[in-house]
Motif scaffolding. Structure first.
Motif, PDB file in Angstrom:
ATOM      1  N   VAL A   1       0.812  -1.309   0.470  1.00  0.00           N
ATOM      2  CA  VAL A   1       0.004   0.045  -0.153  1.00  0.00           C
ATOM      3  C   VAL A   1       0.691   1.019  -0.199  1.00  0.00           C
ATOM      4  N   VAL A   2       2.177   1.482   1.362  1.00  0.00           N
ATOM      5  CA  VAL A   2       2.591   2.724   1.032  1.00  0.00           C
ATOM      6  C   VAL A   2       3.306   2.607  -0.395  1.00  0.00           C
ATOM      7  N   SER A   3       4.199   1.716  -1.211  1.00  0.00           N
ATOM      8  CA  SER A   3       4.835   1.804  -1.540  1.00  0.00           C
ATOM      9  C   SER A   3       3.853   2.062  -2.733  1.00  0.00           C
ATOM     10  N   GLY A   4       2.956   1.653  -3.522  1.00  0.00           N
ATOM     11  CA  GLY A   4       2.132   2.265  -4.675  1.00  0.00           C
ATOM     12  C   GLY A   4       1.368   3.381  -4.466  1.00  0.00           C
ATOM     13  N   VAL A   5       1.514   4.274  -3.357  1.00  0.00           N
ATOM     14  CA  VAL A   5       0.459   5.055  -3.308  1.00  0.00           C
ATOM     15  C   VAL A   5       2.008   6.471  -3.104  1.00  0.00           C
ATOM     16  N   LEU A   6       2.870   6.057  -2.864  1.00  0.00           N
ATOM     17  CA  LEU A   6       3.808   7.310  -2.512  1.00  0.00           C
ATOM     18  C   LEU A   6       4.455   7.249  -4.530  1.00  0.00           C
ATOM     19  N   ALA A   7       4.827   6.126  -5.050  1.00  0.00           N
ATOM     20  CA  ALA A   7       5.656   5.817  -6.165  1.00  0.00           C
ATOM     21  C   ALA A   7       4.989   6.883  -7.341  1.00  0.00           C
TER      22      ALA A   7
ATOM     23  N   LEU B   1       7.813   0.368   6.720  1.00  0.00           N
ATOM     24  CA  LEU B   1       8.179   0.940   5.802  1.00  0.00           C
ATOM     25  C   LEU B   1       9.595   0.566   4.915  1.00  0.00           C
ATOM     26  N   LEU B   2       9.945  -0.841   4.459  1.00  0.00           N
ATOM     27  CA  LEU B   2       9.730  -1.134   3.567  1.00  0.00           C
ATOM     28  C   LEU B   2       9.375  -0.585   1.937  1.00  0.00           C
ATOM     29  N   GLY B   3       7.741  -0.638   2.417  1.00  0.00           N
ATOM     30  CA  GLY B   3       7.544   0.220   0.798  1.00  0.00           C
ATOM     31  C   GLY B   3       7.594   1.453   0.664  1.00  0.00           C
TER      32      GLY B   3
END
Length: 508
Positions: free
Chosen positions: A312-318, A367-369
């Motif tokens: 989720v975090v990676s998808g939102v921020l990328a 944090l990984l994302g």
């Protein structure tokens, strides 16, 4: 060639197929315990399901990028999509581990035809000042797909069975084909010769290295057959790859690996960096999947949900990171992202015990994302910014190939490392410990095995930590990218098209 090029619809159509093939790089990770059990395979054979895909994906990339230059990226992409979709159907109906490995190899070939065309189209239809945003979308898809794969895999394995991690590609592939047929433009082609000797040398060298590393533990790092040893295979593979590089330097006609591309410092360093990323991304989820499902007794879905914060975090921020790369030196974005990934994995290693509360493992996942959102887009935009249209296919093929080579080596290395650590921590019990009971077990492993098994999985994660840390060091040597003549062929003037092919190679 299409008179009117609409870059963004074309990119959206391409990334749908790109998302599918990248998901297949990691989706099998969460299904590995179920495949291992249902097909009565050992850990090494189960890992070959991933390695066969990655190997068949990586080896042809140098030539599939050229095929896009020669016959047009749209045509080659569509052919690859058909091969990939039909091979996915074959995977889903495989009745034994050997058939599944063979089907995965064909699936990897389809992916190899598709992937370079995505980057080549971005390079050829987007102007430099918009390429960061385009690469942001590309990077978002790459990051989310490689992290969402395990989550989607867990849901499918629990609900429908491991076969559906492959069968789900069939309807997805049909839709992706229709979209690409409608929106991807026909671009100008360039005459290319094909270096078949280079193909053979690179394929043989890669196979020998990967087979030696991955099967080393099976043969106790000794004799394979007759006088041939594991180390002999690895050395022969390295020598063959060295001969391949030498041949590329000597081949004046049209080398498979155009070494002139590496005169550009950023292109060369981006390839080094993305190879470490490929290694780390493949080495990262497998120990976590076995820890969650075997040591802690979670179902595939429950184990996959432990990785949801990362996705989720990676998808939102990328996408935001991609746009930021047009205004900020991408070196610092990549360095921050890679360092954060290494830190998050170290946090996992510290926390992984048989008794740790599962909710405590969610913050390092998030944090990984956060870190992964800053990895793919800045590396890709830095690698391709100085490529001319005539070099787009070759450059995209080289860049994608190095990432997949890293993934292949990561798959082989993590299998060898996990086997070695299980043998050290659970002597005499390692092979049986990785076989989960049918449907999982809420209790996980008994205490007599859980401690050693968890230690083996956490120690195996150090491989991914080292890969991302080395990548972070590599990006510090990037020079700030400059806007060059690499421009859409459809929008550049005749004088630009004449000078573009060589000027990009003279960039500092």
């Amino acid at each position: 060639m299409d008179r009117t090029v609409r870059p963004w619809p074309a990119l959206w159509a391409l990334v749908m197929g790109f998302f599918m093939i990248l998901v297949d790089t990691t989706i099998v990770t969460i299904a590995n315990p179920a495949i291992l059990r249902d097909l009565d395979a050992d850990l090494t054979a189960a890992v070959w399901v991933t390695s066969a895909y990655l190997l068949a994906y990586a080896v042809p990339l140098l030539i599939t990028g050229r095929l896009g230059d020669r016959f047009g990226p749209r045509r080659v992409y569509l052919i690859g999509l058909v091969v990939f979709t039909l091979a996915s159907l074959w995977c889903g109906f495989s009745g034994d581990i050997g058939m599944l490995i063979a089907a995965r190899a064909v699936q990897g070939l389809g992916a190899s035809l598709m992937t370079p065309q995505t980057m080549a189209v971005i390079t050829r239809v987007f102007p430099p000042q918009q390429r960061g945003a385009a690469m942001g979308l590309w990077g978002a898809v790459a990051g989310v797909a490689m992290l969402v794969g395990p989550v989607l895999g867990g849901v499918l394995v629990d609900a429908l069975g491991w076969e559906w991690v492959f069968l789900v590609n069939v309807p997805f592939g049909v839709v992706a084909f229709l979209l690409a047929w409608r929106f991807v433009p026909r671009l100008e082609t360039h005459v290319r010769r094909f270096d078949w000797l280079g193909v053979v040398l690179s394929a043989v060298g890669m196979f020998l290295v990967v087979f030696g590393i991955q099967e080393g533990e099976t043969f106790d790092w000794g004799t394979v057959v007759g006088p041939i040893t594991v180390w002999g295979l690895i050395i022969a593979g390295v020598v063959t790859l060295a001969v391949f590089v030498a041949w590329q330097a000597l081949n004046r006609a049209e080398p498979l690996l155009p070494l002139a591309l590496f005169r550009d410092r950023n292109f060369a360093l981006s390839n080094v960096a993305i190879s470490f990323v490929g290694l780390g991304v493949v080495a990262m989820p497998l120990p976590l999947a076995f820890y969650f499902q075997v040591a802690r007794g979670l179902t595939p879905t429950e184990g996959a949900l432990m990785l949801v914060p990362m996705a989720v975090v990676s998808g939102v921020l990328a996408p935001f990171v991609g746009r930021l790369g047009d205004r900020v030196d991408p070196k610092w974005i990549a360095f921050a992202g890679l360092s954060t990934v290494a830190l998050a994995l170290g946090w996992y290693i510290v926390l992984m015990t048989p008794e740790v509360e599962l909710w405590l493992l969610l913050p390092p996942s998030a944090l990984l994302g956060f870190g992964m959102s800053g990895v793919f887009a800045p590396l890709a935009s830095t690698a391709t910014r100085n490529l001319s249209p005539a070099r787009a296919g070759a450059g995209a093929g080289v860049y994608t190939m190095t990432r997949q080579v890293g993934s292949v080596l990561g798959s082989a290395a993590i299998a060898a490392l996990m086997n070695a650590r299980l043998a050290a921590e659970l002597p005499g019990s390692g092979a049986e410990a990785v076989r989960p009971a049918d449907g999982g077990s809420a209790a996980g492993l008994p205490p007599s095995l859980a401690e050693g098994f968890t230690a083996a999985m956490s120690q195996s994660l150090w491989l991914a930590v080292a890969a991302f840390a080395l990548c972070a060091v590599a990006v510090l040597f990037f020079s700030r990218p400059q806007v060059t003549v690499a421009w859409s062929e459809e929008k550049a003037g005749p004088r630009d098209r004449e000078r573009a092919p060589e000027e990009a190679l003279r960039a500092p």
